[in-house]
Design a protein around this motif. Structure first.
Motif, PDB file in Angstrom:
ATOM      1  N   THR A  72      -9.431  -3.029 -11.962  1.00  0.00           N
ATOM      2  CA  THR A  72      -7.996  -2.742 -11.958  1.00  0.00           C
ATOM      3  C   THR A  72      -7.655  -1.692 -10.921  1.00  0.00           C
ATOM      4  O   THR A  72      -6.652  -1.807 -10.205  1.00  0.00           O
ATOM      5  N   TRP A  73      -8.475  -0.674 -10.814  1.00  0.00           N
ATOM      6  CA  TRP A  73      -8.241   0.376  -9.819  1.00  0.00           C
ATOM      7  C   TRP A  73      -8.318  -0.204  -8.413  1.00  0.00           C
ATOM      8  O   TRP A  73      -7.513   0.146  -7.544  1.00  0.00           O
ATOM      9  N   HIS A  74      -9.263  -1.108  -8.189  1.00  0.00           N
ATOM     10  CA  HIS A  74      -9.370  -1.761  -6.880  1.00  0.00           C
ATOM     11  C   HIS A  74      -8.085  -2.520  -6.550  1.00  0.00           C
ATOM     12  O   HIS A  74      -7.554  -2.403  -5.446  1.00  0.00           O
ATOM     13  N   TYR A  75      -7.589  -3.306  -7.496  1.00  0.00           N
ATOM     14  CA  TYR A  75      -6.350  -4.048  -7.258  1.00  0.00           C
ATOM     15  C   TYR A  75      -5.153  -3.134  -7.102  1.00  0.00           C
ATOM     16  O   TYR A  75      -4.248  -3.406  -6.319  1.00  0.00           O
ATOM     17  N   ARG A  76      -5.137  -2.056  -7.814  1.00  0.00           N
ATOM     18  CA  ARG A  76      -4.014  -1.113  -7.721  1.00  0.00           C
ATOM     19  C   ARG A  76      -3.962  -0.479  -6.336  1.00  0.00           C
ATOM     20  O   ARG A  76      -2.897  -0.269  -5.778  1.00  0.00           O
ATOM     21  N   ARG A  77      -5.120  -0.171  -5.789  1.00  0.00           N
ATOM     22  CA  ARG A  77      -5.179   0.464  -4.471  1.00  0.00           C
ATOM     23  C   ARG A  77      -4.941  -0.518  -3.332  1.00  0.00           C
ATOM     24  O   ARG A  77      -4.338  -0.174  -2.328  1.00  0.00           O
ATOM     25  N   ARG A  78      -5.456  -1.736  -3.462  1.00  0.00           N
ATOM     26  CA  ARG A  78      -5.495  -2.669  -2.343  1.00  0.00           C
ATOM     27  C   ARG A  78      -4.332  -3.635  -2.240  1.00  0.00           C
ATOM     28  O   ARG A  78      -4.127  -4.218  -1.201  1.00  0.00           O
ATOM     29  N   SER A  79      -3.611  -3.866  -3.306  1.00  0.00           N
ATOM     30  CA  SER A  79      -2.625  -4.932  -3.245  1.00  0.00           C
ATOM     31  C   SER A  79      -1.211  -4.399  -3.406  1.00  0.00           C
ATOM     32  O   SER A  79      -0.981  -3.352  -3.982  1.00  0.00           O
ATOM     33  N   ARG A  97      10.954  -1.562 -10.987  1.00  0.00           N
ATOM     34  CA  ARG A  97      11.182  -1.961  -9.594  1.00  0.00           C
ATOM     35  C   ARG A  97      11.996  -3.238  -9.507  1.00  0.00           C
ATOM     36  O   ARG A  97      12.692  -3.466  -8.542  1.00  0.00           O
ATOM     37  N   GLN A  98      11.892  -4.094 -10.509  1.00  0.00           N
ATOM     38  CA  GLN A  98      12.637  -5.341 -10.487  1.00  0.00           C
ATOM     39  C   GLN A  98      14.121  -5.118 -10.712  1.00  0.00           C
ATOM     40  O   GLN A  98      14.939  -5.946 -10.348  1.00  0.00           O
ATOM     41  N   SER A  99      14.489  -3.999 -11.313  1.00  0.00           N
ATOM     42  CA  SER A  99      15.898  -3.770 -11.614  1.00  0.00           C
ATOM     43  C   SER A  99      16.678  -3.245 -10.419  1.00  0.00           C
ATOM     44  O   SER A  99      17.887  -3.129 -10.486  1.00  0.00           O
ATOM     45  N   HIS A 100      16.002  -2.904  -9.338  1.00  0.00           N
ATOM     46  CA  HIS A 100      16.684  -2.427  -8.127  1.00  0.00           C
ATOM     47  C   HIS A 100      16.896  -3.602  -7.178  1.00  0.00           C
ATOM     48  O   HIS A 100      15.961  -4.055  -6.528  1.00  0.00           O
ATOM     49  N   PRO A 101      18.124  -4.089  -7.055  1.00  0.00           N
ATOM     50  CA  PRO A 101      18.345  -5.269  -6.218  1.00  0.00           C
ATOM     51  C   PRO A 101      18.240  -4.978  -4.725  1.00  0.00           C
ATOM     52  O   PRO A 101      18.130  -5.892  -3.935  1.00  0.00           O
ATOM     53  N   GLY A 102      18.259  -3.725  -4.308  1.00  0.00           N
ATOM     54  CA  GLY A 102      18.203  -3.411  -2.891  1.00  0.00           C
ATOM     55  C   GLY A 102      16.846  -3.660  -2.275  1.00  0.00           C
ATOM     56  O   GLY A 102      16.720  -3.857  -1.076  1.00  0.00           O
ATOM     57  N   ARG A 103      15.823  -3.643  -3.073  1.00  0.00           N
ATOM     58  CA  ARG A 103      14.480  -3.887  -2.557  1.00  0.00           C
ATOM     59  C   ARG A 103      14.217  -5.374  -2.479  1.00  0.00           C
ATOM     60  O   ARG A 103      14.461  -6.119  -3.403  1.00  0.00           O
ATOM     61  N   ILE A 128       1.916  -4.911  -5.243  1.00  0.00           N
ATOM     62  CA  ILE A 128       2.411  -5.531  -6.469  1.00  0.00           C
ATOM     63  C   ILE A 128       3.833  -5.045  -6.683  1.00  0.00           C
ATOM     64  O   ILE A 128       4.061  -3.884  -7.013  1.00  0.00           O
ATOM     65  N   ASN A 129       4.790  -5.934  -6.462  1.00  0.00           N
ATOM     66  CA  ASN A 129       6.192  -5.563  -6.571  1.00  0.00           C
ATOM     67  C   ASN A 129       6.901  -6.239  -7.729  1.00  0.00           C
ATOM     68  O   ASN A 129       7.968  -5.795  -8.130  1.00  0.00           O
ATOM     69  N   GLU A 130       6.378  -7.327  -8.223  1.00  0.00           N
ATOM     70  CA  GLU A 130       7.033  -8.070  -9.286  1.00  0.00           C
ATOM     71  C   GLU A 130       6.030  -8.377 -10.384  1.00  0.00           C
ATOM     72  O   GLU A 130       4.821  -8.374 -10.170  1.00  0.00           O
TER      73      GLU A 130
END
Length: 186
Positions: free
Chosen positions: A84-91, A170-176, A93-95
């Motif tokens: 999980t730490w590897h994926y958190r650092r490397r990818s 992050r999904q609730s901010h439509p500007g991104r 993830i916005n949605e």
């Protein structure tokens, strides 16, 4: 109440409730991977330090309740924290749907460790290998689905408590926007 204290009690409650639920379902013969998705969530949202502490607490609680002489859940949860730490650092993830691949990887790593432990304990007979592999595939898929839904609901609960959350805010901010705009030069 300070955020740090609230975060501690939130994580402690999650891990104790998850371990107790997993053990309670195990008494009825139902394999329900709850501890792995909780460690996945804590590591993904709060970082590897909090994930490690949560993994140690949940794994030791589970192993002590099962009466195991050697804490076998501890290496399994350690692998979940590392993946999980590897994926958190490397990818990026916005949605929320972006969580499926890291959840699948964490669940697969946990079940891979349980497969190795089962093969060491029960031997390499073809029937045993087939049974443990089928169980591992089923629990990997189930763990991914549980992690996905728990991530959503625990993010909502943490947001209500005023704790840091992962993807749902992050999904609730439509500007991104998810995809960068491509300039064509025209």
């Amino acid at each position: 109440m300070k955020i740090r204290t609230l975060k501690f009690w939130f994580i402690l409650t999650l891990m104790l409730a998850g371990s107790t639920l997993e053990l309670g379902m195990g008494l009825f013969g139902i394999l329900l991977p709850v501890l792995m998705p909780l460690v996945f969530y804590v590591t993904m949202v709060y970082g590897w330090r909090s994930g490690t502490v949560a993994a140690i607490g949940g794994a030791l609680w589970t192993d002590l309740a099962c009466g195991r002489g050697f804490p076998v859940s501890l290496p399994v949860m350690g692998v979940v924290v590392l993946v999980t730490w590897h994926y958190r650092r490397r990818s990026e993830i916005n949605e929320l749907p972006d969580m499926l691949l890291p959840a699948l990887a964490a669940s697969g790593a946990a079940e891979g460790m349980w497969l190795i432990a089962g093969l060491v304990r029960y031997g390499w007979a073809p029937g045993t290998v087939w049974l443990l592999a089928a169980r591992g595939i089923w629990l990997t898929a189930l763990g991914m689905v549980i992690a996905f839904f728990l991530y959503y609901w625990l993010d909502k609960a943490a947001d209500r408590l005023g704790l840091p959350v992962g993807v749902t805010r992050r999904q609730s901010h439509p500007g991104r926007r998810r995809w960068a705009q491509v300039r064509t030069g025209r």
